[in-house]
Enzyme design. Structure first.
Site, PDB file in Angstrom:
ATOM      1  N   ASP A 147      -2.627   0.581   2.801  1.00  0.00           N
ATOM      2  CA  ASP A 147      -2.538   1.138   4.219  1.00  0.00           C
ATOM      3  C   ASP A 147      -2.639  -0.126   5.266  1.00  0.00           C
ATOM      4  O   ASP A 147      -1.787  -0.341   6.169  1.00  0.00           O
ATOM      5  CB  ASP A 147      -3.498   2.187   4.569  1.00  0.00           C
ATOM      6  CG  ASP A 147      -3.668   2.436   6.251  1.00  0.00           C
ATOM      7  OD1 ASP A 147      -2.421   3.296   6.437  1.00  0.00           O
ATOM      8  OD2 ASP A 147      -4.449   2.294   6.877  1.00  0.00           O
ATOM      9  N   ASP A 150      -7.252  -3.365   3.550  1.00  0.00           N
ATOM     10  CA  ASP A 150      -7.845  -2.860   2.334  1.00  0.00           C
ATOM     11  C   ASP A 150      -6.901  -2.415   1.629  1.00  0.00           C
ATOM     12  O   ASP A 150      -5.696  -2.503   1.714  1.00  0.00           O
ATOM     13  CB  ASP A 150      -9.010  -1.631   2.830  1.00  0.00           C
ATOM     14  CG  ASP A 150     -10.103  -2.141   3.633  1.00  0.00           C
ATOM     15  OD1 ASP A 150     -10.521  -3.371   3.568  1.00  0.00           O
ATOM     16  OD2 ASP A 150     -10.466  -1.415   4.506  1.00  0.00           O
ATOM     17  N   TYR A 306      -8.664   8.547   8.950  1.00  0.00           N
ATOM     18  CA  TYR A 306      -7.766   9.223   9.362  1.00  0.00           C
ATOM     19  C   TYR A 306      -7.779  10.549   9.696  1.00  0.00           C
ATOM     20  O   TYR A 306      -7.338  11.390   8.882  1.00  0.00           O
ATOM     21  CB  TYR A 306      -6.218   8.884   8.493  1.00  0.00           C
ATOM     22  CG  TYR A 306      -5.914   7.483   8.552  1.00  0.00           C
ATOM     23  CD1 TYR A 306      -4.873   7.083   9.837  1.00  0.00           C
ATOM     24  CD2 TYR A 306      -6.074   6.460   7.584  1.00  0.00           C
ATOM     25  CE1 TYR A 306      -4.654   5.727   9.773  1.00  0.00           C
ATOM     26  CE2 TYR A 306      -5.468   5.399   7.919  1.00  0.00           C
ATOM     27  CZ  TYR A 306      -4.822   4.835   8.939  1.00  0.00           C
ATOM     28  OH  TYR A 306      -4.259   3.639   9.055  1.00  0.00           O
ATOM     29  N   GLU A 553      -6.572  -5.949  12.345  1.00  0.00           N
ATOM     30  CA  GLU A 553      -6.158  -5.402  11.141  1.00  0.00           C
ATOM     31  C   GLU A 553      -4.894  -4.711  11.382  1.00  0.00           C
ATOM     32  O   GLU A 553      -4.768  -3.981  12.445  1.00  0.00           O
ATOM     33  CB  GLU A 553      -7.206  -4.349  10.631  1.00  0.00           C
ATOM     34  CG  GLU A 553      -6.681  -3.690   9.504  1.00  0.00           C
ATOM     35  CD  GLU A 553      -7.774  -2.706   8.814  1.00  0.00           C
ATOM     36  OE1 GLU A 553      -7.495  -2.539   7.651  1.00  0.00           O
ATOM     37  OE2 GLU A 553      -8.547  -2.178   9.458  1.00  0.00           O
TER      38      GLU A 553
END
Length: 604
Positions: A147, A150, A306, A553
């Site tokens: 995603d 990570d 999420y 990120e």
């Protein structure tokens, strides 16, 4: 380094200049006291005659061998000579516009996020095969995309990313082709949908679960290695990776259905694969209706990253895509259901209304249904809700304009769709795509604009909104910072991304041993080309710090929105029109039955 290099170049240039301009006394000494000016005119004349003869001979040869060029007209010969000159002297190819350049880079991010056995042409030298043991006995879950920074594979945002990429391909395939990226983006989509098909029993008509996540990110779990706690290259992961399943997850199932259904339109020429995608989508949507619930209520770990707030918008979104993929009007009936629309928030005016994201598909569904109304005008019984969605979409586009102040803006002009919270860019890019696409719809049917109350605005206003927001992301902001890695002169160098931050040096760092790369102030040894980071704060400030993921990120969903917005804004190139008018409706039957034949001719 730059200063020294410049001095060296200057010194070299001065030496060349001095040698070329030696006075006669100096030159005489260098030549042994004798200086003569001599030009071999005979040699130059011979070379010139030969060159002219060659060109004349070439022209004569072409005229004689090509009957179409035989003509007594000097005008025809002039045209032939001009044609030859154009072919002999190459033209300078125009450079692609900045949106096309950024598009090519943004797609590369997905190559860097691939999990599983990588294709040889993946073109990211510092990535290799990883996650090769994902799954469990009897269930292969190798593949898909990580995603963000990570190494967790979340089906929910990954499905949304594939849906958005598919949508952009369906609308702007001509632009992708002109940019030379059509095959690339289709390969990315297939990589994602192949994995999604693995996470369900897609060949069955009925399912009872979805393998919704691989990897664990719960930061409170420090007793065992997790994908959030460990800082390792994906290729070096040696700890167990949990598989999380859900049995009541309407939002996830409907989003996955949307991803597979939209991809089936992209791959409509591959009938076998397209049919497989449609079957999987229908199975998932049936599961979504039968097993009501939010996926993040079933999976605690997913709720940390999420968390889904509702599944009604996914019902609307998934049904719309399934209608386009199948032409089955039962899906259109659901997509235009007033009750379903009400539950999805179509008639509310909450703080998140009009903010497209991985959690909110309502705005996207409304724009998508406007396409049906504008181009096919299905009429009764669908017009009531389609007309309502049209009005709601107009209001949302009005809310994006600075004059209405529904959303604040930074001093640099970035709209704060998430109300000043961190990671704003993922929301901005999706809104930019939808605004530009909606304006393209209006342009295609000859509607010059829309009303915001008594005021009329042209479609150019929507195009300008999209352009200015993407321009901000690409570097037109107070910091002159491009938030897309590898684009422009200044961009983030400390991306919150474990694979980019650890050198490929044949050293396997342990779970905690990699922290030194996470915490170092040194720039990333690997440039993750095309990654759009979280973005600046509400004051246009940005900290290029690897440990602060809110700033640095990137994510799949964010980059998918960026790709969609960039291709929508890119120059048309060889594309005949801005959008593809027909591909979306390739499975949709005629809205109205054909006219009945007239009576037979009367015979006495």
């Amino acid at each position: 380094m730059e200063s020294n290099a410049g001095d060296d170049d200057t010194s070299k240039n001065l030496n060349d200049f001095e040698k070329a301009n030696l006075d006669e006394a100096q030159e005489s000494r260098l030549l042994g006291g004798k200086k003569e000016k001599y030009v071999d005119l005979g040699r130059k004349i011979c070379i010139t005659i030969l060159a002219v003869a060659f060109i004349v001979g070439l022209i004569t040869f072409i005229i004689h061998i090509d009957p179409h060029n035989q003509s007594d007209s000097s005008h025809d010969n002039d045209g032939l000579i001009a044609s030859i000159i154009r072919k002999v002297i190459p033209r300078k190819q125009p450079q692609p516009d900045k949106y096309t350049q950024a598009l090519r880079k943004a797609l590369m991010f997905f190559n860097a996020q691939r999990s599983g056995r990588l294709p040889k042409h993946n073109n990211v030298s510092w990535r290799g095969n990883s996650g090769m043991k994902d799954g469990f006995i009897g269930k292969n879950l190798v593949g898909g995309f990580y995603d963000g920074g990570d190494t967790i594979k979340f089906n929910f945002p990954q499905s949304f990313a594939m849906t958005m990429l598919s949508w952009s391909v369906i609308e702007y395939s001509g632009k992708y082709k002109a940019a030379g990226e059509l095959n690339h983006v289709k390969e990315i989509i297939k990589w994602g949908t192949d994995y999604l098909l693995k996470t369900v029993d897609s060949s069955s008509d009925t399912i009872d679960r979805i393998y919704a996540q691989v990897g664990t990110g719960d930061p409170s779990r420090i007793d065992t290695p997790t994908d959030h706690y460990c800082w390792m290259r994906p290729e070096d992961m040696d700890y167990p990776r949990d598989v999380h399943e859900c049995r009541r997850c309407s939002d996830l199932a409907a989003e996955m259905a949307a991803a597979l259904a939209s991809a089936s339109i992209v791959f409509k020429n591959n009938k076998k694969y397209s049919k497989k995608l449609v079957h999987g989508a229908e199975t998932l949507y049936k599961f979504a209706r039968d097993k009501r619930g939010r996926y993040s209520a079933d999976i605690t770990d997913a709720s940390i990253f999420y968390n889904s707030t509702s599944y009604w918008d996914e019902f609307l979104w998934g049904a719309t895509w399934l209608y386009y993929a199948t032409g089955n009007t039962s899906y259109l009936e659901r997509a235009t259901s007033r009750v379903l629309a009400k539950h999805a928030g179509a008639f509310s005016a909450g703080p998140n209304y009009g903010i497209p994201s991985w959690d909110n598909k309502l705005t996207g569904a409304q724009v998508l249904l406007n396409r049906l109304r504008f181009f096919l005008n299905p009429g009764y019984p669908y017009e009531d809700m389609l007309g309502t969605f049209n009005k709601q979409t107009d209001k949302i586009m009005c809310s994006y304009l600075p004059v209405f102040r529904n959303f604040k803006r930074t001093k640099g002009g970035l709209i704060q769709l998430n109300h000043g919270a961190p990671q704003p860019l993922q929301y901005v890019v999706h809104a930019a795509f939808l605004a530009n696409l909606y304006a393209d719809y209006l342009d295609a049917v000859g509607i010059p604009g829309w009303y915001c109350g008594p005021n009329f605005y042209t479609t150019q206003v929507m195009h300008d909104f999209a352009r200015t927001q993407i321009d901000y992301i690409l570097g037109k902001n107070p910091l002159k910072m491009s938030y897309v890695v590898g684009f422009g002169q200044r961009y983030p160098k400390h991306v919150h991304h474990r694979a980019a931050s650890i050198p490929k040096n044949k050293i396997k760092y342990t779970c905690e041993g990699g922290w030194k790369w996470r915490d170092t102030n040194k720039p990333d040894p690997n440039t993750i080309i095309g990654a759009m980071v979280g973005g600046p704060d509400k004051h246009d400030g940005f900290r290029d710090v690897r440990t602060n993921y809110n700033y640095t990120e990137p994510t799949l969903a964010g980059n998918a929105g960026l790709v969609a917005a960039l291709v929508a804004l890119s120059s048309k190139g060889k594309a005949a029109t801005s959008i593809d008018m027909s591909t979306m409706f390739s499975k949709v039957p005629p809205m109205f039955p054909p006219m009945a034949p007239g009576p037979a001719p009367w015979k006495p």
